[in-house]
Scaffold this active site. Structure first.
Site, mmCIF file in Angstrom:
data_model
loop_
_atom_site.group_PDB
_atom_site.id
_atom_site.type_symbol
_atom_site.label_atom_id
_atom_site.label_comp_id
_atom_site.label_asym_id
_atom_site.label_seq_id
_atom_site.Cartn_x
_atom_site.Cartn_y
_atom_site.Cartn_z
ATOM 1 N NE ARG A 15 62.283 56.608 86.280
ATOM 2 C CZ ARG A 15 62.488 56.231 87.533
ATOM 3 N NH1 ARG A 15 61.512 55.685 88.256
ATOM 4 N NH2 ARG A 15 63.667 56.451 88.109
ATOM 5 C CG ASP A 16 61.668 58.458 90.504
ATOM 6 O OD1 ASP A 16 60.646 57.881 90.915
ATOM 7 O OD2 ASP A 16 62.763 58.370 91.095
ATOM 8 C CG HIS A 207 67.531 57.707 92.219
ATOM 9 N ND1 HIS A 207 67.084 58.135 90.979
ATOM 10 C CD2 HIS A 207 66.413 57.346 92.903
ATOM 11 C CE1 HIS A 207 65.771 58.034 90.924
ATOM 12 N NE2 HIS A 207 65.329 57.555 92.074
ATOM 13 C CG HIS A 209 63.196 58.939 96.307
ATOM 14 N ND1 HIS A 209 62.086 59.370 95.623
ATOM 15 C CD2 HIS A 209 63.841 58.089 95.481
ATOM 16 C CE1 HIS A 209 62.058 58.794 94.433
ATOM 17 N NE2 HIS A 209 63.111 58.006 94.309
ATOM 18 C CB CYS A 240 59.120 54.204 94.372
ATOM 19 S SG CYS A 240 59.004 52.508 93.751
ATOM 20 C CG ASN A 249 64.270 61.438 92.684
ATOM 21 O OD1 ASN A 249 63.326 60.956 92.094
ATOM 22 N ND2 ASN A 249 65.381 60.771 92.918
HETATM 23 P P1 HMG Z 1 54.653 40.668 84.879
HETATM 24 O O1 HMG Z 1 53.169 40.847 84.954
HETATM 25 O O2 HMG Z 1 55.314 39.699 85.804
HETATM 26 O O3 HMG Z 1 55.115 40.391 83.369
HETATM 27 O O4 HMG Z 1 55.323 42.090 85.042
HETATM 28 P P2 HMG Z 1 54.949 39.229 82.390
HETATM 29 O O5 HMG Z 1 56.272 39.009 81.738
HETATM 30 O O6 HMG Z 1 54.214 38.085 83.019
HETATM 31 O O7 HMG Z 1 53.976 39.919 81.302
HETATM 32 C C1 HMG Z 1 52.649 40.317 81.643
HETATM 33 C C2 HMG Z 1 52.154 41.268 80.568
HETATM 34 O O8 HMG Z 1 52.941 42.459 80.552
HETATM 35 C C3 HMG Z 1 52.233 40.676 79.150
HETATM 36 O O9 HMG Z 1 51.180 41.251 78.385
HETATM 37 C C4 HMG Z 1 53.543 41.230 78.667
HETATM 38 O O10 HMG Z 1 53.627 41.315 77.264
HETATM 39 C C5 HMG Z 1 53.513 42.631 79.259
HETATM 40 P P3 HMG Z 1 49.815 40.450 78.101
HETATM 41 O O11 HMG Z 1 50.255 39.199 77.416
HETATM 42 O O12 HMG Z 1 49.201 40.204 79.464
HETATM 43 O O13 HMG Z 1 49.061 41.430 77.272
HETATM 44 N N1 HMG Z 1 54.862 43.210 79.415
HETATM 45 C C6 HMG Z 1 55.190 44.421 78.960
HETATM 46 N N2 HMG Z 1 54.479 45.364 78.310
HETATM 47 C C7 HMG Z 1 55.133 46.494 77.988
HETATM 48 N N3 HMG Z 1 56.440 46.728 78.261
HETATM 49 C C8 HMG Z 1 57.184 45.806 78.913
HETATM 50 C C9 HMG Z 1 56.550 44.594 79.280
HETATM 51 N N4 HMG Z 1 56.987 43.491 79.924
HETATM 52 C C10 HMG Z 1 55.953 42.641 79.983
HETATM 53 N N5 HMG Z 1 58.466 46.038 79.186
HETATM 54 C C11 HMG Z 1 57.017 43.723 84.659
HETATM 55 C C12 HMG Z 1 56.724 42.271 84.971
HETATM 56 C C13 HMG Z 1 58.487 43.961 84.908
HETATM 57 C C14 HMG Z 1 56.672 44.008 83.204
HETATM 58 C C15 HMG Z 1 56.139 44.613 85.600
HETATM 59 O O14 HMG Z 1 56.318 44.190 86.908
HETATM 60 C C16 HMG Z 1 56.441 46.063 85.498
HETATM 61 O O15 HMG Z 1 56.228 46.689 84.460
HETATM 62 N N6 HMG Z 1 56.955 46.671 86.602
HETATM 63 C C17 HMG Z 1 57.349 48.050 86.599
HETATM 64 C C18 HMG Z 1 57.283 48.634 87.971
HETATM 65 C C19 HMG Z 1 57.770 50.056 87.951
HETATM 66 O O16 HMG Z 1 57.869 50.699 86.912
HETATM 67 N N7 HMG Z 1 58.082 50.585 89.159
HETATM 68 C C20 HMG Z 1 58.500 51.919 89.327
HETATM 69 C C21 HMG Z 1 59.884 52.159 88.774
HETATM 70 S S1 HMG Z 1 61.179 51.648 89.851
HETATM 71 C C22 HMG Z 1 61.511 53.022 90.817
HETATM 72 O O17 HMG Z 1 60.762 53.972 90.798
HETATM 73 C C23 HMG Z 1 62.770 53.068 91.616
HETATM 74 C C24 HMG Z 1 63.843 53.960 90.985
HETATM 75 O O18 HMG Z 1 63.373 55.291 90.843
HETATM 76 C C25 HMG Z 1 65.112 53.957 91.847
HETATM 77 C C26 HMG Z 1 64.856 54.239 93.337
HETATM 78 O O19 HMG Z 1 64.180 55.236 93.671
HETATM 79 O O20 HMG Z 1 65.360 53.444 94.144
HETATM 80 C C27 HMG Z 1 64.262 53.462 89.586
HETATM 81 MG MG MG Z 2 63.312 56.771 92.421
#
Ligand code: HMG
Ligand code: MG
Length: 309
Positions: A15-16, A207, A209, A240, A249
């Site tokens: 995933r990450d 977690h 990095h 990220c 990580n």
């Molecule tokens: P948004 O655009 O504000 O969402 O995104 P929305 O609610 O307005 O929906 C827009 C569209 O997305 C719609 O589709 C929804 O149905 C769809 P449309 O009508 O346009 O066809 N949608 C989805 N589709 C599939 N699965 C879903 C989903 N939710 C809405 N779950 C949202 C908001 C949260 C969805 C978006 O911002 C997003 O997906 N962000 C993810 C960002 C991400 O993955 N970042 C990396 C991970 S975090 C990380 O790496 C840190 C970590 O490792 C810890 C650390 O290191 O600190 C965890």
């Molecule tokens: Mg991370």
């Protein structure tokens, strides 16, 4: 005889790591990766992410990966879930653990999930209720705990407050994310002490990095402060996408080697893990990963082979 306490090495590479890959990776390769990781003794693996495919196209095949990944007794798979829609996808795929995620800094949270911290918590409430009713485990990441790429310093008290709110929602485990790898051992010790005054120490994971090359030292500091679960990514893969410049990580091989040499059992077969990462490098990524123990072990194998020839 003193029996050393065991640690959990929580693999987050599929995933990450893969969420950050510039090239598309075939679903079949992801499935083989997860399978190899599970067979190397890793019992907690984050295999994909049920986020928007527009935001993270690299993991757009999450439903297929989660649905088809081979299951093994004692191995629990998790995936990121930002909202109820993500949870419904996770449930349909039959995964055991949903991983929520929220940042300790407003700006990173907005960049990452397009809403503020308070709204993220509101989105989690129905997910937590459903997960409890369905018997699905809940993990939650708190990101930017050692510093934010947009806001700078983040107070440990703010992290503790957020962790307590997540535990109150029903989360089993909080993984404290040094998203940009800026923390140092003294800071990690202080952070764990502060957060563990608000939530049980046994519920805290780290977690870390490795942007500044301190992740392994931070793992050691976390261990000495009482943490027993450490996230890691094979070969040090990842970063990220919403934290520019952050590297992967801490490498899983480095964490396993650190603990095993100290007599702390991880349950992971380091040779099998090195084989898996070498396979990923050669057959999927076509580039080398930064993990130190990986490079050392592969270099040694190479020299031994050349010496024997
Ligand atoms: P948004 O655009 O504000 O969402 O995104 P929305 O609610 O307005 O929906 C827009 C569209 O997305 C719609 O589709 C929804 O149905 C769809 P449309 O009508 O346009 O066809 N949608 C989805 N589709 C599939 N699965 C879903 C989903 N939710 C809405 N779950 C949202 C908001 C949260 C969805 C978006 O911002 C997003 O997906 N962000 C993810 C960002 C991400 O993955 N970042 C990396 C991970 S975090 C990380 O790496 C840190 C970590 O490792 C810890 C650390 O290191 O600190 C965890
Ligand atoms: Mg991370």
């Amino acid at each position: 005889m003193t029996v050393q306490p065991a640690v959990v090495v929580y693999e987050v590479g599929p995933r990450d790591g893969l969420q950050n890959e510039p090239e598309a990776i075939a679903t079949a390769d992801k499935l083989e990766l997860v399978d190899r990781l599970a067979r190397s003794g890793l019992c907690r693996i984050e295999i994909t992410s049920f986020v928007s495919p527009h935001w993270i196209p690299q993991l757009a095949d999450a439903d297929e990966v989660a649905g088809r990944a081979a299951r093994y007794d004692g191995v629990r798979y998790s995936a990121l879930v930002p909202n109820l829609k993500g949870y419904e996808r996770l449930r349909a795929a039959g995964l055991a653990v949903a991983a929520l995620f929220v940042s300790a800094s407003e700006t990173h949270n907005r960049k990452n999930v397009n809403c503020g911290i308070a709204e993220s918590l509101e989105r989690f409430r129905p997910v937590a209720e459903r997960a409890r009713a369905d018997g699905v485990g809940l993990r939650a990441y708190v990101s930017t705990v050692c510093g934010c790429p947009y806001e700078g310093a983040v107070a440990a008290e703010k992290v503790a407050e957020l962790a307590a709110k997540l535990i109150a929602l029903g989360v089993d485990e909080i993984s404290l994310g040094d998203t940009i790898g800026i923390g140092h051992p003294g800071q990690v010790r202080e952070l764990v002490r502060t957060v563990s005054s608000a939530v049980p120490l046994s519920r805290i994971a780290l977690h870390l990095h490795d942007t500044y090359g301190r992740a392994l030292a931070n793992v050691q500091a976390g261990y000495e402060t009482g943490v027993r679960t450490f996230d890691a990514s094979l070969g040090g893969l990842g970063g990220c996408p919403y934290a520019p410049g952050a590297s992967g990580n801490v490498a899983t091989e480095d964490v396993v080697d650190l603990f095993e040499r100290a007599g702390v059992a991880t349950g992971v077969d380091l040779s099998a893990l090195v084989d898996t990462t070498a396979w990923l490098e050669a057959h999927v990524l076509e580039r080398l990963l930064p993990g130190r123990v990986l490079r050392a072990r592969l270099g040694l194998r190479d020299r031994t082979r050349r010496g024997a020839a």
